[in-house]
Design an enzyme around this catalytic site. Sequence first.
Site, PDB file in Angstrom:
ATOM      1  CB  SER A  65      -0.972  -0.057   1.294  1.00  0.00           C
ATOM      2  OG  SER A  65      -1.979  -0.697   1.143  1.00  0.00           O
ATOM      3  CE  LYS A  68      -3.818   0.547  -1.005  1.00  0.00           C
ATOM      4  NZ  LYS A  68      -4.338   0.356   0.130  1.00  0.00           N
ATOM      5  CE1 TYR A 192      -4.640  -0.792  -4.719  1.00  0.00           C
ATOM      6  CE2 TYR A 192      -4.910  -3.113  -4.922  1.00  0.00           C
ATOM      7  CZ  TYR A 192      -4.964  -1.825  -4.075  1.00  0.00           C
ATOM      8  OH  TYR A 192      -4.861  -1.958  -2.718  1.00  0.00           O
ATOM      9  CE1 TYR A 240      -4.867   0.847   4.444  1.00  0.00           C
ATOM     10  CE2 TYR A 240      -3.404  -0.509   5.749  1.00  0.00           C
ATOM     11  CZ  TYR A 240      -3.842  -0.008   4.384  1.00  0.00           C
ATOM     12  OH  TYR A 240      -3.012  -0.487   3.507  1.00  0.00           O
ATOM     13  CB  VAL A 258      -0.272  -5.974   4.083  1.00  0.00           C
ATOM     14  CG1 VAL A 258      -1.776  -5.441   4.427  1.00  0.00           C
ATOM     15  CG2 VAL A 258      -0.223  -6.166   2.741  1.00  0.00           C
TER      16      VAL A 258
END
Lengths: 305, 305, 305, 305
Positions: A65, A68, A192, A240, A258
């Site tokens: 992530s 991102k 992605y 998150y 992760v």
Amino acid sequence: MTTDLGRFLIRLDREIRADGDWGAPADYIPELARIDPAQFGIAVALADGSVVTAGDADKRFSIQSISKVFSLACVLGRIGEQIWTRVGRESSGARFDSILLLEREHGRPRNPFINAGALVTTDELLTGRTPRDTLSEIINFLRAAAEDDDIHIDKTVAQSETETGWRNAALVNYLKSFGNLKNAPEETLGTYIHHCAIEMTCVQLARAGRAIAGLPGAPSVIAPAKARRLNALMMLCGHYDGSGDFAFRVGLPGKSGVGGGILLIAPRRASVAIWSPGLNVYGNSQMATLAAERLAQHMGWSVFG
Amino acid sequence: MTTDLGRFLIRLDREIRADGDWGAPADYIPELARIDPAQFGIAVALADGSVVTAGDADKRFSIQSISKVFSLACVLGRIGEQIWTRVGRESSGARFDSILLLEREHGRPRNPFINAGALVTTDELLTGRTPRDTLSEIINFLRAAAEDDDIHIDKTVAQSETETGWRNAALVNYLKSFGNLKNAPEETLGTYIHHCAIEMTCVQLARAGRAIAGLPGAPSVIAPAKARRLNALMMLCGHYDGSGDFAFRVGLPGKSGVGGGILLIAPRRASVAIWSPGLNVYGNSQMATLAAERLAQHMGWSVFG
Amino acid sequence: MTTDLGRFLIRLDREIRADGDWGAPADYIPELARIDPAQFGIAVALADGSVVTAGDADKRFSIQSISKVFSLACVLGRIGEQIWTRVGRESSGARFDSILLLEREHGRPRNPFINAGALVTTDELLTGRTPRDTLSEIINFLRAAAEDDDIHIDKTVAQSETETGWRNAALVNYLKSFGNLKNAPEETLGTYIHHCAIEMTCVQLARAGRAIAGLPGAPSVIAPAKARRLNALMMLCGHYDGSGDFAFRVGLPGKSGVGGGILLIAPRRASVAIWSPGLNVYGNSQMATLAAERLAQHMGWSVFG
Amino acid sequence: MTTDLGRFLIRLDREIRADGDWGAPADYIPELARIDPAQFGIAVALADGSVVTAGDADKRFSIQSISKVFSLACVLGRIGEQIWTRVGRESSGARFDSILLLEREHGRPRNPFINAGALVTTDELLTGRTPRDTLSEIINFLRAAAEDDDIHIDKTVAQSETETGWRNAALVNYLKSFGNLKNAPEETLGTYIHHCAIEMTCVQLARAGRAIAGLPGAPSVIAPAKARRLNALMMLCGHYDGSGDFAFRVGLPGKSGVGGGILLIAPRRASVAIWSPGLNVYGNSQMATLAAERLAQHMGWSVFG
């Protein structure tokens, strides 16, 4: 400062390894689940151009992530503020792969760092070009930011996630059903998954974050105003539903993956990459979070005073 | 800096008044609904001890939810980190008076700045003493922080909210039903309504925030580590479900109230109070938010680089 | 049929008592929590005018939510279909005291048998008269329907619930905040709590249900078309989020209360009251549900063929 | 009765066509969106073996979700009550394609008649055999129940839904991510889409429902106890979040499809199929619902007395 920081990092590395409460690797990507959690690396890129490291700082890990942040940077570079018509910039108050809010908010993800939001930014980036070109753009951004061409996609991880990523397949189809996806679901999802499967070392990642930290001498891959906005988003949504906890304890913007990595930004002072594969309840690296907290406290780097 | 800032504030005051897009006052508290929205005041307390102002900076307004910062400060001073067993510190991703998440999370509010969370911190503060003593503690904290004894509760506003505050009555009873309220619902609610009804001027509020900003010479009403944590919470949750938008645009921790006030903290640099009674869609002051954005940009105060 | 049914009920009573898996009494009303769960009674009012019983059929119990059927009957009698502007008639898919859907649906409860919905029907009934007169209307309806004047409110239960009913206090204030309450929250809540605290025996309750079952010779307290609608609502929503399970197993409309009672309607054939204070996971009487299932199966009374 | 019913149906057909408030065809399946909504057909299969019809009773339409009743019948026939470990039998209180509750309940759909639940029953039926064989089983069940071999899949509709059914693609992947799918998502989804694309006439569908209604002389394709359970499920969940409204107005179990069809069961009395392609707000046929209400009222068929 470098010498003192070097000594601190060596001590930190020793303490983390002595602590032993590593957490468990992500279990939903088989290829990541088999990684030994008892690993730790840290790299700190400073305003003077130096990079100070400790532990497994040269070992490659899956940035997941954290990618991102960079795919969003590419989108901001290309279409700027227009992206906010498709994705919000508020905390979700929910898990990274939650589909619930998406229903209530008619397919507009809360922010670009939950999976649904990152699928939208990836989709935007993919529009008008091939998946291969899109992935090249993201990797080239990272290579330019890190000034290091040895950054690649780990195809085994990408393959592993392709075979088992049903939650993300659900999200991407759901976005499509709301009309918030321009490309075919499988193309956006594939792109992605592949940029999440980029692997980097702590040293590479810390160097790639220098422009976001606004360090002098960093490659000018992103405008300062946009870098500030990335930091704001990382502070609010970077971990998150553990973002508040992270801000509270660490006091710096950051983004976790992760794979166990955390990119940590001390604006104008340092860009930090920390890696340890075991995760806490929020899905953020347990030991990397602890290390971030201790580093920020030792250096007095909190942006909150 | 003071002179430049003074000129900037005068220009800002003029621009805000010329803009005229004031928003609408809070409509759910009758006493607040009848205030003229076309008002604006700002006060900036600087590290050098000076306070620079413009507009209606000496006019009293109802601080409402901004009082949640100070009631939390009192609780942190008394029981410290224990408060987090009763209330979380994550963004709620929902409106300030939402009851929804409370059900899903079994009566533990997401953070101390949504109404449910502030009811819990008020309840904690109330435990073992009378409402009167509890209110005195909060007011005395404010007086000491502002070094100004002329700070009081506006009883008309408190009365108005007591008569119509059904949503908060629902929340407090709901907390009680989950066992997360130590006192009688009406006592906790009454104390909460009264500290929200404290009225202050921009000058007073800016001065009261100096300790949270960690300004030199500020009264030592709160330990620096705790002040940092207040700032982290304000950054993450200070503007309800507009917190991400605020962080993105302004880049500083802040806390808004439906009375139209915003307390804005530039750590180690300034404590700012801005007031304009018209609200935007999130329930935050429309013009105070705009002024905060322009001030932070002009001064280069963003904590994000 | 009476003799066969009589024998069946005696056997059923013996089997239920031998089974011994009583469940636990409602724990959130202290006065109900101390009742011995090992009790069972049943009364069946038939089309021929007879009432067949077994077990503790003459013992008074708190009818609780079963009263919602009769307060709704009173409202339908007074204002008819207009009530559906204030409350829906769909299953909630949620617990009896859920507040969640209320937020999503802006204060209009899903149906009149969840607590929020029954508060609305009570509020409607209360409009233009005193709580005392409203309660008299409901009790007089029950007395007329049962042809038995010995039906009263158990004031100890009402008092007990008044002191601890915070969840309902939350709901009623929440309804008020949405403008879906005409009276003062405490008046509506008090009236609601008191009609829930009516106590009846199985014999009285079975007789009170005869008009709803459309039995020949039943007092004409409700028009047949309205009785059918009550049955439809009981079938869809009579057992909270266990309604589907009940319809599936029993195949008859029914309404449960946390006092352990169930009113069961076999249209044109019988009105049945069953009582056993221990509850299952849905908050419905464990043994009364089992007895309803066996009775319906033995008699072939399912409305589903 | 047949003659009277015949006259009533002719009058009903005329009234429906005169009314003209047809609603709009389902817009999310392109192939269905272009159907003329101004159509109406009805067929009533009676206990005496006769079938009375009016309007377009011999025109084929896409049965869509009505097929869920028959796929569930096949599953109940094969594995019986075990299916309830994978899917519930409670109303969802939400739209037919909602994904929200699925998250809260960890991938176990609320009932077999919302899309997620029907995907699970289809998946169960598919286990251990090919999609082709699975579809054959469902079609053969329908042919045997209707005693008519001229029942087929409309491949144009199946193709149309395959190309645009992103919401269902999201649901099936979501179920897989929770481990509640035994087959590959695309296989289960494909089988589901194809059995939804079966086309039948009102006459065929009314005849296929005779066994569920328990009519004398119906082919014994399903055991009576299982037929009762299908009726209970149809009553509670047959019309999505309009199920309560349907039960309230019609008083009979039924199942609607977005193709505009409704299968209506009057236990032991009649099996009814009604079709009109325009839908109401719940996604159920507007005119078929109205016709069901008038028919049930005229015949006194409500199961509620």
